[in-house]
Design an enzyme around this catalytic site. Structure first.
Site, PDB file in Angstrom:
ATOM      1  N   CYS A 100       0.808  -1.228   0.000  1.00 21.19           N
ATOM      2  CA  CYS A 100       0.000   0.000   0.000  1.00 21.19           C
ATOM      3  C   CYS A 100       0.838   1.273   0.000  1.00 21.19           C
ATOM      4  O   CYS A 100       0.331   2.345  -0.308  1.00 21.19           O
ATOM      5  CB  CYS A 100      -0.931   0.018   1.208  1.00 21.19           C
ATOM      6  SG  CYS A 100      -1.942  -1.468   1.346  1.00 21.19           S
ATOM      7  N   HIS A 156      -9.307   2.363  -2.625  1.00 19.91           N
ATOM      8  CA  HIS A 156      -7.916   2.064  -2.269  1.00 19.91           C
ATOM      9  C   HIS A 156      -7.284   1.130  -3.304  1.00 19.91           C
ATOM     10  O   HIS A 156      -7.112  -0.064  -3.063  1.00 19.91           O
ATOM     11  CB  HIS A 156      -7.898   1.443  -0.871  1.00 19.91           C
ATOM     12  CG  HIS A 156      -6.550   1.108  -0.333  1.00 19.91           C
ATOM     13  ND1 HIS A 156      -5.365   1.608  -0.840  1.00 19.91           N
ATOM     14  CD2 HIS A 156      -6.189   0.297   0.705  1.00 19.91           C
ATOM     15  CE1 HIS A 156      -4.353   1.131  -0.159  1.00 19.91           C
ATOM     16  NE2 HIS A 156      -4.823   0.323   0.789  1.00 19.91           N
ATOM     17  N   CYS A 196      -0.654   2.915   6.150  1.00 20.32           N
ATOM     18  CA  CYS A 196      -0.187   1.651   6.708  1.00 20.32           C
ATOM     19  C   CYS A 196       0.076   0.702   5.545  1.00 20.32           C
ATOM     20  O   CYS A 196      -0.453   0.875   4.448  1.00 20.32           O
ATOM     21  CB  CYS A 196      -1.199   1.062   7.684  1.00 20.32           C
ATOM     22  SG  CYS A 196      -2.843   0.764   6.993  1.00 20.32           S
TER      23      CYS A 196
END
Length: 393
Positions: free
Chosen positions: A88, A349, A378
């Site tokens: 991510c 996302h 994160c």
């Protein structure tokens, strides 16, 4: 030390899983932005020193998706490119690598960002290369395993959020309320045209008729309420509280920016948006990966010689409402300054792109009153990355 500036920053709309971008490869989304940045800045493509793009779900795309995006985006073959995978954090890590290459004097101009098409991630048939002797075989979902599974504990990222729920005593209602707030802020921003300056429309050719042009994020939902979200079943644990409604989505999209030395920007008469002040990365127990931004933010602030109170606006990736709430509790962030246009729960996302997406959204909020911003994400496996930027003066 060389000042590193961000001279252009754009993103595509974010598509929902199986939505408008399901047939558009990640590298085409990236190429669209590269082409736009070159056109918008008037930069000679041959002056770009390197292209660095985050991309997590690379299986089946072909060699080095960043190179594909660069070439399809109109850059000459002399411009090198490489792909980054820090899950991510990939998009923001790519920008940090661009920053580092400029500070060290290796590069002057870098195109950096992230791209992801989770809808196109393939199913894998492991151990099939040399054939099966007998018995049933199964497929592995590359999206779930390579992008959303903690390899150390062999469970979904959602369980790491459930672990934070237990550790911090976060209620289901708190999570659902957080998710509703994210959606409401995104709806308001979308209706007011607040994303228009950062979004580059994507044209999708059709077999018949005119192309479809995607101009808005597909995941933003009106009329979401705590009552409606409370009816959703737990997604990862029988007696859990993390649901599809209070977690980020599975999405497709890209974000890109032009990273330059200040001297080169002046030489080319390009007006920067912001200065990159510093970065921070941090690691924690993978089972509670969502709390890692706390350490990353602290390091980024220290390296930028700033305090939390100096930050005017925060863009923190909302992997899960529970994760975001845990970080907020540790850092004691002022809610009116955090994700003021909504976050990943509403916007989406696309994992390899999100690190660049949050920074793009942040940059387009800087003005004479909002001068300093911080972004963080994160990262699956127990990590996080953060960056601090200031309006260019």
């Amino acid at each position: 030390m060389t000042r590193v500036v961000l001279a252009a920053a754009y993103r595509t709309p974010i598509g929902v899983f199986g939505g408008a971008f399901k047939d558009v490869p990640a590298y085409d989304l990236g190429a669209t932005l590269i082409e736009h940045i070159i056109k918008e800045t008037g930069l000679n493509p041959s002056e770009i020193d390197e292209v660095i793009i985050g991309n997590v779900l690379q299986a089946g795309q072909g060699q080095n998706p960043a190179r594909i995006a660069a070439m399809k985006g109109g850059l000459p073959e002399t411009v090198p490119a490489f792909t980054v995978n820090k899950v991510c954090g990939s998009g923001l890590k790519s920008i940090q690598l661009a920053y580092q290459s400029i500070v060290t004097g290796e590069n002057d101009i870098v195109l950096a960002g992230g791209m992801e098409n989770m809808s196109q991630s393939p199913m894998l048939v492991n151990n099939s290369r040399f054939g099966f002797k007998m018995g049933h075989q199964s497929m592995v979902d590359s999206m779930v395993y390579d992008g959303l599974t903690d390899v150390f504990n062999q469970y979904h990222m959602g369980i790491t959020a459930e672990n934070l729920v237990e550790q911090y005593g976060i209620s289901r209602e708190e999570q659902d309320t957080f998710a509703v707030n994210s959606q409401q802020k995104a709806v308001r921003a979308q209706q007011n045209g607040e994303f228009d300056s950062e979004i580059v429309p994507v044209s999708i050719p059709q077999r018949k008729g005119e192309p479809i042009v995607v101009t808005k994020d597909e995941g933003v939902r009106e009329n979401v309420s705590v009552e409606k979200l409370s009816r959703l079943r737990p997604a990862f644990k029988k007696d859990g509280t993390v649901t599809a409604g209070n977690a980020s989505g599975i999405n497709d999209g890209a974000a890109m920016m032009l990273v330059m030395s200040e001297d080169k920007a002046k030489e080319l008469n390009i007006e920067p948006l912001a200065v990159l002040d510093g970065f921070g990365s941090h690691g924690v127990d993978p089972s509670i990966m969502g709390i890692a931004p706390v350490g990353a933010v602290e390091k980024a602030l220290k390296r930028s010689k700033k305090e939390l109170s100096d930050i005017d606006v925060f863009e923190l990736n909302e992997a899960f409402a529970a994760q975001s709430l845990a970080v907020d509790r540790e850092l004691k962030l002022p809610p009116e300054k955090v994700n003021v246009k909504g976050g990943a729960i509403a916007l989406g996302h696309p994992i390899g792109a999100s690190g660049a997406r949050v920074l793009v959204t942040l940059l387009h909020q800087l003005n004479d009153e909002v001068e300093t911003g911080l972004t963080s994400l994160c990262i699956g496996g127990g990590q996080a990355i953060a960056a601090v930027v200031s309006k260019y003066k």
